[in-house]
Design an enzyme around this catalytic site. Structure first.
Site, short mmCIF file in Angstrom:
data_model
loop_
_atom_site.label_atom_id
_atom_site.label_comp_id
_atom_site.label_asym_id
_atom_site.label_seq_id
_atom_site.Cartn_x
_atom_site.Cartn_y
_atom_site.Cartn_z
N LYS A 22 0.84 -1.22 0.00
CA LYS A 22 0.00 0.00 0.00
C LYS A 22 0.87 1.25 0.00
CE LYS A 22 -1.73 1.55 4.06
NZ LYS A 22 -1.44 2.94 4.42
N ASN A 23 1.89 1.28 0.87
CA ASN A 23 2.64 2.52 1.04
C ASN A 23 3.64 2.80 -0.08
OD1 ASN A 23 1.14 3.06 3.24
ND2 ASN A 23 2.71 2.56 4.75
N CYS A 126 -5.40 13.20 13.00
CA CYS A 126 -5.30 11.78 12.70
C CYS A 126 -5.20 10.99 13.99
CB CYS A 126 -4.08 11.54 11.84
SG CYS A 126 -3.88 9.83 11.43
N ARG A 131 0.85 14.55 13.39
CA ARG A 131 1.31 14.37 12.01
C ARG A 131 1.26 15.66 11.17
NH1 ARG A 131 -1.07 8.99 9.51
NH2 ARG A 131 0.90 8.92 8.40
N ASP A 316 4.78 0.49 11.93
CA ASP A 316 3.56 -0.13 11.39
C ASP A 316 3.39 -1.59 11.81
OD1 ASP A 316 2.94 2.25 10.22
OD2 ASP A 316 3.55 1.69 8.19
N ARG A 408 -8.73 -0.64 4.45
CA ARG A 408 -7.84 0.40 3.91
C ARG A 408 -6.47 -0.19 3.57
NH1 ARG A 408 -6.61 4.67 7.79
NH2 ARG A 408 -5.17 5.03 6.08
C1 EPZ Z 1 4.38 6.93 6.35
O1 EPZ Z 1 3.66 7.97 6.96
C2 EPZ Z 1 3.44 5.77 6.21
N1 EPZ Z 1 2.31 6.16 5.36
C3 EPZ Z 1 2.96 5.34 7.59
O2 EPZ Z 1 2.14 4.20 7.43
C4 EPZ Z 1 4.17 4.97 8.44
O3 EPZ Z 1 3.73 4.69 9.75
C5 EPZ Z 1 5.16 6.15 8.48
O4 EPZ Z 1 5.50 6.54 7.13
C6 EPZ Z 1 6.45 5.82 9.22
O5 EPZ Z 1 7.07 4.73 8.64
C7 EPZ Z 1 2.42 6.04 4.03
O6 EPZ Z 1 3.46 5.70 3.48
C8 EPZ Z 1 1.20 6.33 3.22
P1 EPZ Z 1 6.57 10.31 8.31
P2 EPZ Z 1 4.23 9.45 6.92
O7 EPZ Z 1 6.49 11.51 7.47
O8 EPZ Z 1 4.98 9.59 5.66
C9 EPZ Z 1 6.75 13.65 11.76
C10 EPZ Z 1 0.22 2.88 7.81
O9 EPZ Z 1 -0.33 2.34 8.80
N2 EPZ Z 1 6.60 14.68 10.72
O10 EPZ Z 1 7.76 9.42 8.15
O11 EPZ Z 1 3.12 10.38 7.21
C11 EPZ Z 1 5.50 12.82 11.95
O12 EPZ Z 1 4.55 13.48 12.73
C12 EPZ Z 1 0.78 4.27 7.88
O13 EPZ Z 1 0.31 2.33 6.70
C13 EPZ Z 1 6.74 16.01 11.07
O14 EPZ Z 1 6.99 16.34 12.23
O15 EPZ Z 1 5.24 9.41 8.15
C14 EPZ Z 1 6.06 11.57 12.57
O16 EPZ Z 1 6.23 11.77 13.93
C15 EPZ Z 1 0.41 5.03 9.07
N3 EPZ Z 1 6.59 16.96 10.10
C16 EPZ Z 1 7.44 11.43 11.90
O17 EPZ Z 1 7.75 12.73 11.38
C17 EPZ Z 1 6.31 16.64 8.81
O18 EPZ Z 1 6.18 17.56 7.98
C18 EPZ Z 1 7.50 10.44 10.77
O19 EPZ Z 1 6.45 10.72 9.83
C19 EPZ Z 1 6.20 15.28 8.45
C20 EPZ Z 1 6.35 14.32 9.44
#
Ligand code: EPZ
Length: 429
Positions: A22-23, A126, A131, A316, A408
């Protein structure tokens, strides 16, 4: 709303085919906005999130046709999508669509890179923490975009196009890396992404972008270098297998006992999780068709684990591991370092009798010998599947409500588990 009913106690034995990730599928579909030629994606899982993204892309004028099984295909082949963004008719991604799926915010990058403007709703709150998107905006600003916030929308403009730059992320972010990568492919000059996410899904997207004519080096490492090109073209790409789905079923087998072949799973994508499963007492072996997981008789050993960006233990899989440790012989500790508040499953696991104490970002789990089935629900995909795992060993009946969260991200979940002997069915309502 559909529910899933499970009667616990059956071991899992057989073969589970692993679907496309998915991701990876979601950002790959979004990357199709970068070109006016057709991107063909194979092995795309049939998931609610994929269908939702099809609607979102449709709103921008993207044509998507889906081709199902063809003669000679393996029985469980994902769908093939032909995605054509020849005519982008709208550069706005409205609140009603973006608020349903965070990843749809990422359309901002290709729209800005190709159309030089985008207006995308801020994603909503969320269930797994705040996030924010500040780092995505920072990356686009570095590439020369002018960004403002107007009535809940991020308005991004780059009238003369984007320019290559150095983007140094203060923390590892998958979303930030995807956005920077997509935007930089069409920027003038060289972009360097430092402290980039190394997740295999980032490398898969970069691989596809390179097939489309992009010039990207180093994806899958913390330093990615992108030489901007003027235009991208058509390509065909196969989505990599879902490491989180594979890890989830591996945990399910470790929980119930049995012997299951995870067909198509790639062990190098989930080494950290496989190591933890071995520590817990599962036998893991790798063969030509994927990964085999066996557990017979022996009790589960407790583990101490912290989530971390790839190649660390994935956030995850944190909820699924917690479900497993509920049955371990002793005390386990699981620390969540990626998302604050990703512990919605804790109170639901307690309905099975689990003994879990939360202390900040660490959960301490005291293993118990028997779980009791219960009605449960969760508001997040991975939390929901952890309840399914618990239900597979719980005495009596478990009903998992709000199944749309599972839909999902898990393709044909109950079918795959049933084929291995689980007593599980969907109750349609
Ligand atoms: C991706 O989310 C995945 N989603 C998530 O999978 C996964 O848990 C996550 O990466 C971590 O591996 C998809 O790929 C669609 P991040 P993403 O940006 O990209 C912070 C699932 O269950 N952050 O790596 O949104 C954020 O809050 C999902 O399939 C900021 O602070 O994760 C988090 O604490 C859920 N500012 C950390 O970074 C920003 O602008 C990592 O988030 C962006 C992120």
């Amino acid at each position: 709303m559909d529910r899933i009913r499970i009667t616990g106690g059956n071991k899992l034995n057989g073969t589970i085919p692993i679907s496309g990730a998915k991701n990876a599928a979601l950002p790959l579909m979004i990357a199709a906005l970068l070109t006016d030629e057709t991107l063909v994606l194979e092995n795309v899982p049939r998931l609610a999130d994929v269908a939702q993204l099809q609607r979102i892309l449709g709103n921008h004028g993207v044509d998507i046709t889906s081709v199902g099984k063809r003669a000679g295909d393996r029985e469980y082949q994902g769908q093939t999508l032909h995605i054509s963004a020849a005519h982008i008719i709208d550069t706005t991604a409205p609140y009603e669509l973006v608020s349903r799926m965070r990843a749809s915010f990422w359309v901002i990058a290709p729209l800005l890179a190709r159309m030089h403007e985008a207006r995308v709703s801020l994603p909503g709150g969320c269930a797994i923490g705040t996030r924010p998107v500040d780092l995505l905006i920072m990356a686009l600003e570095k590439l020369g975009a002018e960004i403002s916030i107007d009535a809940g929308y991020v308005v991004a403009k780059a009238p003369a196009g984007l320019r290559g730059a150095t983007i140094d992320f203060p923390k590892v972010t998958v979303s930030g890396t995807h956005v920077a990568l997509m935007a930089a492919t069409l920027a003038k000059g060289t972009t360097v992404i430092a402290n980039a996410a190394c997740e295999p899904e980032v490398a898969d997207v970069a691989d596809c972008l390179n097939k489309m004519g992009a010039r990207i080096l180093g994806a899958g490492t913390p330093r990615i270098v992108i030489e901007g090109v003027e235009k991208l073209h058509c390509a065909r790409h196969t989505v990599l297998p879902d490491r989180i789905e594979a890890g989830t079923y591996a945990m399910a087998v470790a929980m119930t006992g049995g012997d299951v072949q995870l067909s198509g799973a790639r062990p190098e994508l989930l080494e950290a999780a496989l190591d933890v499963l071995k520590q817990a007492g599962a036998e893991i072996s790798v063969n030509g068709d994927g990964i085999r997981v066996v557990r017979n008789g022996s009790g589960l050993r407790p583990v101490t684990v912290s989530t971390a960006p790839f190649p660390g233990f994935p956030t995850d899989l944190q909820a699924q591991l917690m479900a497993l440790m509920v049955c371990a012989q002793g005390a386990s500790e699981i620390t969540e370092t990626i998302f604050e508040n990703r512990f919605m499953h804790v109170q639901e696991l307690a309905r099975f009798g689990a003994r879990i104490k939360l202390d900040g970002e660490t959960a301490r789990i005291d293993g118990i010998t028997r779980l009791r089935g219960a009605p449960v629900m969760a508001t997040d995909l991975r939390a929901s599947v952890s309840l399914v795992i618990a239900g597979l060993v719980a005495e009596g009946e478990t009903t998992v409500n709000r199944v749309y969260h599972l839909d999902r991200g898990f393709e044909r979940l109950e079918e795959k588990l049933k084929a291995c002997g689980a007593s599980i069915e969907r109750i349609r309502e």
